[in-house]
Motif scaffolding. Structure first.
Motif, short mmCIF file in Angstrom:
data_model
loop_
_atom_site.label_atom_id
_atom_site.label_comp_id
_atom_site.label_asym_id
_atom_site.label_seq_id
_atom_site.Cartn_x
_atom_site.Cartn_y
_atom_site.Cartn_z
N LYS A 196 43.88 36.54 73.67
CA LYS A 196 42.67 36.29 73.74
C LYS A 196 42.50 37.28 72.59
O LYS A 196 41.71 36.61 72.08
CB LYS A 196 42.10 36.65 75.31
N LYS A 234 44.45 30.43 81.09
CA LYS A 234 43.77 29.23 81.30
C LYS A 234 42.28 29.79 80.10
O LYS A 234 41.63 28.96 79.42
CB LYS A 234 43.19 28.54 82.35
N GLY A 235 41.48 31.26 80.36
CA GLY A 235 40.49 31.65 80.01
C GLY A 235 40.28 32.24 78.76
O GLY A 235 39.58 32.43 77.53
N GLU A 272 43.45 35.79 69.89
CA GLU A 272 42.12 34.91 68.91
C GLU A 272 43.47 32.93 68.91
O GLU A 272 42.94 32.62 68.28
CB GLU A 272 41.55 34.68 68.16
N GLU A 312 49.84 24.55 62.32
CA GLU A 312 49.39 24.18 63.56
C GLU A 312 49.64 25.37 64.18
O GLU A 312 51.05 24.73 63.85
CB GLU A 312 48.89 23.12 63.47
N ASP A 369 44.70 29.47 69.84
CA ASP A 369 44.16 28.63 70.58
C ASP A 369 44.62 27.75 71.62
O ASP A 369 44.02 26.88 72.71
CB ASP A 369 43.54 27.72 69.29
N THR A 370 45.69 27.49 70.97
CA THR A 370 47.08 26.53 72.21
C THR A 370 47.40 27.38 72.58
O THR A 370 48.72 28.34 71.96
CB THR A 370 47.60 25.23 71.16
N VAL A 395 42.10 31.13 76.74
CA VAL A 395 43.51 30.13 75.12
C VAL A 395 42.06 29.11 74.87
O VAL A 395 41.21 28.82 75.78
CB VAL A 395 43.92 29.85 74.78
N GLY A 396 42.02 28.08 74.37
CA GLY A 396 41.39 26.95 74.34
C GLY A 396 42.08 25.79 74.22
O GLY A 396 40.88 25.23 75.31
N HIS A 397 43.29 26.12 74.21
CA HIS A 397 43.77 25.27 75.13
C HIS A 397 45.37 25.35 76.26
O HIS A 397 46.14 26.23 75.29
CB HIS A 397 44.09 23.43 74.19
N GLU A 444 51.52 26.29 68.34
CA GLU A 444 51.45 26.23 69.61
C GLU A 444 52.07 27.17 69.96
O GLU A 444 53.02 27.67 69.39
CB GLU A 444 51.58 24.88 70.44
#
Length: 237
Positions: free
Chosen positions: A186, A226-227, A189, A161, A191-192, A229-231, A163
């Motif tokens: 981006k 913000k766009g 890829e 996991e 995520d956080t 990543v997922g979080h 960040e």
């Protein structure tokens, strides 16, 4: 190397923010090979500095907090600088705690020895990884970007996991660099991601940088991050 040899600079006995979703303690490890321009814990940089805590204090704290804490975060400084880190993590895991790590990725080989023991990583992205020259200027050490990228790939391949987080000041990450960072996030890829707006270290009376206005980052850069990543999280002091 035994866990007791870990050079413990400081201990935070309880936090809700340093290990997402877990109540945890933080163990700060003395020493870091990098000299980042915005370092928040620069007194932890030198391994020669006398540690202010000890592994014995960590063990006493965790013995009292069994069933109350979910995990332990190893931070710094740069925790992977210490050869005792894997055994310290192993000890914490044996007590039933999850293990978190804050790292800049400066020692990929040492990180590899720790990864099987780690449940979550907060990885510092010091600058845009596609711009190694600026990256190394931020850390003050040549080759830093290459070490970061090797560590980043290793963490992704391990499936731990993750960040990614970047401390930002317009002097080092102006709008165009934030847009480039968003492109990298981006493309990878990720995520956080957390954007941490630089703040003056506590106890520091001399301002290192100009005060940051509320207009940084600009709307375009913020929307791009913000766009990407997922979080996304924006942290201000």
């Amino acid at each position: 190397m035994p866990a007791a040899a870990l050079r413990v600079a400081a201990i935070t006995p309880f936090t809700t923010i340093d290990f997402p979703g877990r109540l945890s303690a933080v163990v700060f490890v003395q020493g870091c090979p990098w000299r980042c321009v915005y370092c928040h814990n620069d007194w932890m940089q030198s391994r020669a500095h006398a540690p202010e805590s000890s592994w014995d204090e960590v063990m006493k704290l965790l013995s009292r907090r069994k069933g109350l804490l979910d995990g332990v975060v190893f931070s710094g400084g740069e925790p992977t600088v210490d050869h005792a880190l894997p055994e310290a993590m192993r000890t914490v895991k044996s007590m039933g705690f999850e293990v978190g790590l804050h790292t800049g990725g400066s020692y990929p080989d040492r990180l590899a020895a720790c990864l099987p023991l780690i449940d979550w990583v907060g990885l510092d992205v010091k600058a845009v990884p596609t711009d190694p020259e600026t990256y190394d200027r931020v850390t003050g050490v040549p080759g830093s970007c290459a070490h970061f990228l090797e560590s980043y790939r290793m963490i992704r391949e391990a499936g731990v996991e993750l960040e990614c987080r970047t401390t930002a000041h317009p002097a080092w990450l102006p709008e165009d660099r934030l847009l480039a960072l968003a492109d990298w996030l981006k493309d990878e890829e990720v995520d956080t991601f957390a954007l941490q707006i630089y703040r003056q270290p506590p106890g520091s009376f001399l301002a290192r940088f100009d005060r940051i206005g509320a207009d940084y980052p600009g709307e375009r850069a913020l929307a791009a991050l913000k766009g990407a990543v997922g979080h996304f999280t924006e942290r201000r002091g």
